[in-house]
Design a protein around this motif. Structure first.
Motif, short mmCIF file in Angstrom:
data_model
loop_
_atom_site.label_atom_id
_atom_site.label_comp_id
_atom_site.label_asym_id
_atom_site.label_seq_id
_atom_site.Cartn_x
_atom_site.Cartn_y
_atom_site.Cartn_z
N VAL A 279 0.58 -1.63 0.32
CA VAL A 279 -0.78 -1.70 0.83
C VAL A 279 -1.75 -0.83 0.05
O VAL A 279 -2.97 -1.00 0.17
CB VAL A 279 -0.84 -1.35 2.34
CG1 VAL A 279 0.03 -2.29 3.14
CG2 VAL A 279 -0.48 0.09 2.60
N GLN A 280 -1.26 0.09 -0.75
CA GLN A 280 -2.14 0.87 -1.62
C GLN A 280 -2.20 0.31 -3.03
O GLN A 280 -2.74 0.93 -3.93
CB GLN A 280 -1.69 2.33 -1.62
CG GLN A 280 -1.96 3.01 -0.28
CD GLN A 280 -1.28 4.36 -0.16
OE1 GLN A 280 -0.08 4.49 -0.10
NE2 GLN A 280 -2.12 5.40 -0.13
N GLY A 281 -1.64 -0.89 -3.19
CA GLY A 281 -1.68 -1.57 -4.46
C GLY A 281 -0.52 -1.27 -5.38
O GLY A 281 -0.50 -1.71 -6.53
N TYR B 32 6.46 -8.82 1.36
CA TYR B 32 5.23 -9.44 0.86
C TYR B 32 4.89 -9.05 -0.58
O TYR B 32 3.84 -9.43 -1.09
CB TYR B 32 4.06 -9.05 1.77
CG TYR B 32 4.22 -9.50 3.19
CD1 TYR B 32 3.93 -10.80 3.57
CD2 TYR B 32 4.69 -8.62 4.17
CE1 TYR B 32 4.09 -11.23 4.89
CE2 TYR B 32 4.85 -9.04 5.49
CZ TYR B 32 4.55 -10.34 5.84
OH TYR B 32 4.72 -10.76 7.13
N VAL B 33 5.76 -8.31 -1.23
CA VAL B 33 5.42 -7.68 -2.50
C VAL B 33 4.99 -8.68 -3.57
O VAL B 33 3.90 -8.55 -4.15
CB VAL B 33 6.61 -6.83 -3.02
CG1 VAL B 33 6.34 -6.35 -4.45
CG2 VAL B 33 6.85 -5.64 -2.09
N LYS B 34 5.81 -9.65 -3.87
CA LYS B 34 5.52 -10.51 -5.01
C LYS B 34 4.27 -11.36 -4.78
O LYS B 34 3.46 -11.54 -5.70
CB LYS B 34 6.73 -11.39 -5.32
CG LYS B 34 7.91 -10.57 -5.88
CD LYS B 34 9.09 -11.44 -6.26
CE LYS B 34 10.21 -10.58 -6.86
NZ LYS B 34 11.41 -11.39 -7.23
N SER B 35 4.08 -11.86 -3.57
CA SER B 35 2.90 -12.68 -3.30
C SER B 35 1.62 -11.86 -3.34
O SER B 35 0.60 -12.29 -3.91
CB SER B 35 3.04 -13.39 -1.96
OG SER B 35 3.25 -12.47 -0.92
N VAL B 36 1.65 -10.67 -2.77
CA VAL B 36 0.44 -9.84 -2.76
C VAL B 36 0.13 -9.31 -4.15
O VAL B 36 -1.04 -9.27 -4.56
CB VAL B 36 0.58 -8.70 -1.73
CG1 VAL B 36 -0.56 -7.69 -1.89
CG2 VAL B 36 0.59 -9.25 -0.31
N LEU B 37 1.15 -8.92 -4.90
CA LEU B 37 0.90 -8.48 -6.28
C LEU B 37 0.31 -9.61 -7.12
O LEU B 37 -0.56 -9.37 -7.96
CB LEU B 37 2.19 -7.96 -6.92
CG LEU B 37 2.72 -6.62 -6.41
CD1 LEU B 37 4.02 -6.25 -7.13
CD2 LEU B 37 1.69 -5.49 -6.60
#
Length: 349
Positions: free
Chosen positions: A99-101, A230-235
């Motif tokens: 969430v902090q990018g 959610y890592v890959k989709s959000v990145l």
């Protein structure tokens, strides 16, 4: 007083089986190997794991997180469901630092038990490796602690530690969020790893059995569904839309009511429309069988929304499309408004 006994005591006599620990390490090594990524210099087997920061970051900032699985483990013991709690363990930490990018770089685990059952521990670590693969981070090290007398037979505890990195200029802190921005929500896979003390109480209250059916699946499958990562989709969305993603909130302990305010300045509130998404069957079942009030549901559970994303109104459609292309179910939940002094920072109506 001199002990004249001729018996030579061993660590195994005291309850610690070094050979079992060695056997587990042999099982872990190939699991960890499939999670390796650029940057790993030394992993499983050393006293400390080494990782080189990504060269493309000009001003890298490390972001770290730690968590456990909570009382979901109680159901893992009771229902013999050890293969997915490792995914939960990874998810709770990598979603937090996301969430902090931050891109998660590596993960370490801590597995503690009274007597080491190699097959059970290997199932747990296989789940951890799967979670790391989903998050794109390396399982770079960990600790297995066999502590006789500390845990009942067949039980264990888990903790996890994730480290990621983000370019300093690209840290997401919510400070650019303004009135009129749109609140998007990404669907959860279930209760994730929060609220399980209440879930277990409702299960007992309802005399529920793990094999009974709920929404075409067994109750055990629904309740124990691993936390979505959610890592890959959000990145991917961050790479494409950059600073248009103004704020991210992982809906973890505290549910929707307590987590969304963590990214909002004091004068802002998020107004979420209850009609924007359908409460998934698990949460409907929990509410009905526990007679749980709406506000308590929103304060304890994610209620079907695992990640919140705040974006400019004019970019909401494009960002939603990108996330959908990445396999996420995206809801337009509401908008950011000016907060009145007496109002909560998350309003659901």
């Amino acid at each position: 007083m001199k002990n004249n006994s001729s018996v030579s005591l061993t660590y195994r006599d005291a309850g610690v089986d070094i050979d079992a620990g060695d056997a587990l390490i042999d099982r872990i090594k190939p699991l960890a190997a499939r999670t390796m990524r650029p940057g790993v210099m030394a992993g499983i087997g050393g006293f400390g794991a080494l990782f080189e920061l990504p060269a493309h970051l000009k001003q890298p900032v490390l972001v770290s997180g730690t968590d456990g699985v909570g009382t979901k483990l109680r159901l893992a013991f009771d229902w013999q469901r050890h293969d997915t709690v490792g995914i939960d363990l990874v998810a709770m930490s990598v979603n937090d630092i996301l969430v902090q990018g931050a891109e998660p770089l590596y993960f370490l685990d801590y597995f503690a038990c009274g007597k080491l059952a190699v097959d059970t521990a290997a199932q747990v670590v296989a789940g951890i490796a799967e979670g790391c693969a989903q998050a794109g981070c390396a399982l770079i090290g960990g600790e297995t602690a066999e502590m006789p007398g500390m845990y009942p037979e067949g039980e264990y505890d888990l903790a996890g530690f994730a480290v990621g990195a983000v370019e300093k200029a690209q840290i997401i802190d919510g400070k650019s969020i303004v009135v009129g921005d749109v609140v998007l929500g990404l669907a959860s896979s279930g209760a994730h790893s929060n609220g399980y003390s209440l879930i277990r109480k409702i299960l007992r209250h309802a005399n529920a059995h793990p094999t009974q059916e709920l929404d075409g699946r067994t109750l055990a499958d629904v309740v124990m569904a691993p936390t979505r990562i959610y890592v890959k989709s959000v990145l991917a969305a961050l790479a494409k839309h950059g600073k248009d993603i103004k704020g991210l909130a992982h809906i973890t302990g505290g549910g929707l009511l307590e987590n969304v305010p963590r990214i909002l300045q004091a004068h802002l509130a998020a107004r979420l429309h209850r009609s924007a998404w359908t409460l998934p069957p698990l949460f409907q079942w929990l509410q009905e069988n526990g007679n749980v009030a709406d506000e308590e549901m929103y304060r304890v559970f994610n209620c079907g929304i695992g990640m919140i994303i705040v974006v400019p109104a004019e970019q909401a459609e494009a960002i939603s499309a990108t996330l959908s292309e990445q396999g996420e179910t995206v809801y337009s939940l509401g908008e950011i408004i000016e907060r009145q002094e007496s109002q909560h920072q998350t309003q659901i109506s």
